[in-house]
Design a protein around this motif. Structure first.
Motif, short mmCIF file in Angstrom:
data_model
loop_
_atom_site.label_atom_id
_atom_site.label_comp_id
_atom_site.label_asym_id
_atom_site.label_seq_id
_atom_site.Cartn_x
_atom_site.Cartn_y
_atom_site.Cartn_z
N LYS A 69 0.87 -1.20 0.04
CA LYS A 69 -0.19 0.02 -0.06
C LYS A 69 1.05 1.42 -0.06
CE LYS A 69 -0.14 0.41 4.97
NZ LYS A 69 -0.75 0.65 6.28
N LYS A 70 0.14 2.77 0.09
CA LYS A 70 0.92 3.53 0.10
C LYS A 70 1.85 4.31 1.18
CE LYS A 70 -1.71 7.28 -2.00
NZ LYS A 70 -2.26 8.32 -2.69
N TYR A 71 3.22 3.50 1.13
CA TYR A 71 4.09 3.44 0.22
C TYR A 71 4.84 2.99 1.03
CZ TYR A 71 2.23 7.77 -1.95
OH TYR A 71 2.05 9.06 -2.10
N GLU A 72 4.36 0.90 1.23
CA GLU A 72 5.03 0.30 2.35
C GLU A 72 5.05 -0.68 1.42
OE1 GLU A 72 4.49 1.12 6.25
OE2 GLU A 72 2.55 0.24 6.55
N MET B 47 3.85 10.20 -4.19
CA MET B 47 5.45 10.85 -3.94
C MET B 47 5.59 9.87 -3.53
SD MET B 47 4.05 14.26 -5.26
CE MET B 47 5.20 14.82 -4.06
N GLY B 48 5.42 9.15 -2.66
CA GLY B 48 6.28 8.64 -1.67
C GLY B 48 6.90 6.87 -2.56
N GLU C 259 17.60 -6.30 -2.35
CA GLU C 259 16.83 -5.02 -2.12
C GLU C 259 16.11 -4.94 -3.08
OE1 GLU C 259 18.34 -0.70 -1.22
OE2 GLU C 259 16.61 -0.88 -3.08
N PHE C 260 14.03 -5.22 -2.59
CA PHE C 260 13.59 -5.26 -3.32
C PHE C 260 12.68 -3.60 -3.42
CE2 PHE C 260 11.42 -7.57 -0.13
CZ PHE C 260 10.87 -6.75 0.52
N SER C 261 11.73 -3.22 -4.01
CA SER C 261 11.07 -1.48 -4.80
C SER C 261 9.95 -2.40 -5.50
CB SER C 261 12.19 -0.89 -4.72
OG SER C 261 12.83 -1.39 -6.44
N CYS C 262 9.01 -1.03 -4.98
CA CYS C 262 8.00 -0.45 -6.41
C CYS C 262 8.14 -0.50 -7.12
CB CYS C 262 7.47 0.38 -5.74
SG CYS C 262 5.33 0.55 -5.82
N CYS C 263 7.44 -0.64 -8.08
CA CYS C 263 8.50 -0.32 -9.47
C CYS C 263 7.19 -0.02 -10.52
CB CYS C 263 9.02 -1.37 -10.24
SG CYS C 263 7.28 -2.94 -10.50
N LYS C 264 5.83 0.80 -9.81
CA LYS C 264 5.08 0.49 -10.13
C LYS C 264 4.65 2.56 -9.89
CE LYS C 264 0.51 2.52 -12.05
NZ LYS C 264 0.46 2.41 -13.12
N PHE C 265 4.84 3.34 -10.55
CA PHE C 265 4.71 5.02 -10.04
C PHE C 265 3.37 4.72 -9.31
CE2 PHE C 265 3.17 9.20 -9.70
CZ PHE C 265 4.91 9.66 -8.91
N CYS C 266 3.15 5.61 -7.90
CA CYS C 266 2.17 5.04 -7.09
C CYS C 266 2.10 6.68 -6.52
CB CYS C 266 1.96 3.76 -6.35
SG CYS C 266 3.66 4.02 -4.90
#
Ligand SMILES: [Cu+2]
Length: 129
Positions: free
Chosen positions: A47-50, A117-118, A108-115
């Motif tokens: 969820k935004k942003y975690e 500001m965070g 490290e993993f991360s979100c790859c879909k711009f969601c």
């Protein structure tokens, strides 16, 4: 000639039946897992942003099956060091990513879909030990 146009029309109208079990995205990333490798399923919600959980630990030589679920809007998941590992998923449409952890270390993993500001700080860590 007539037969050919009927055949062509048939081909245009034909669509493969949608099979519900194929709707979930399943993506395999990294190298292939040997047959019989132990599987560890991990549920990760976004969820935004975690991501939750944001830190995970798995034993070396495990096939990690990430079950990814978005709870507010579309998000993505990628392991930074693995090329083309991004998968995107929306609420109600979970995705599954399989990653064979054959190297020890921290990934490290991360979100790859711009969601929003965070988005840039939406990250987590997978420890392979
Ligand atoms: Cu994002």
């Amino acid at each position: 000639m007539k037969y050919a146009s009927v055949l062509l029309l048939g081909l245009l109208l034909w669509a493969p039946p949608a099979r519900p079990e194929e709707k979930a995205v399943v993506k395999k990333i990294g190298g292939p897992a040997p047959a019989g490798a132990p599987v560890k399923e991990v549920q990760v919600s976004a969820k935004k942003y975690e991501f939750s959980p944001a830190t995970l630990e798995v034993p070396l030589n495990t096939l990690v099956r990430f079950q990814l679920q978005a709870t507010d809007k579309e998000h993505g998941f990628e392991i930074k060091s693995i090329k083309d590992s991004c998968v995107k998923f929306k609420p109600g449409a979970p995705a599954t990513v399989e990653f064979y952890a054959d190297k020890a270390g921290e990934f490290e993993f991360s979100c790859c879909k711009f969601c929003g500001m965070g988005h840039g700080r939406m990250k987590g860590k997978l420890a392979v030990k």
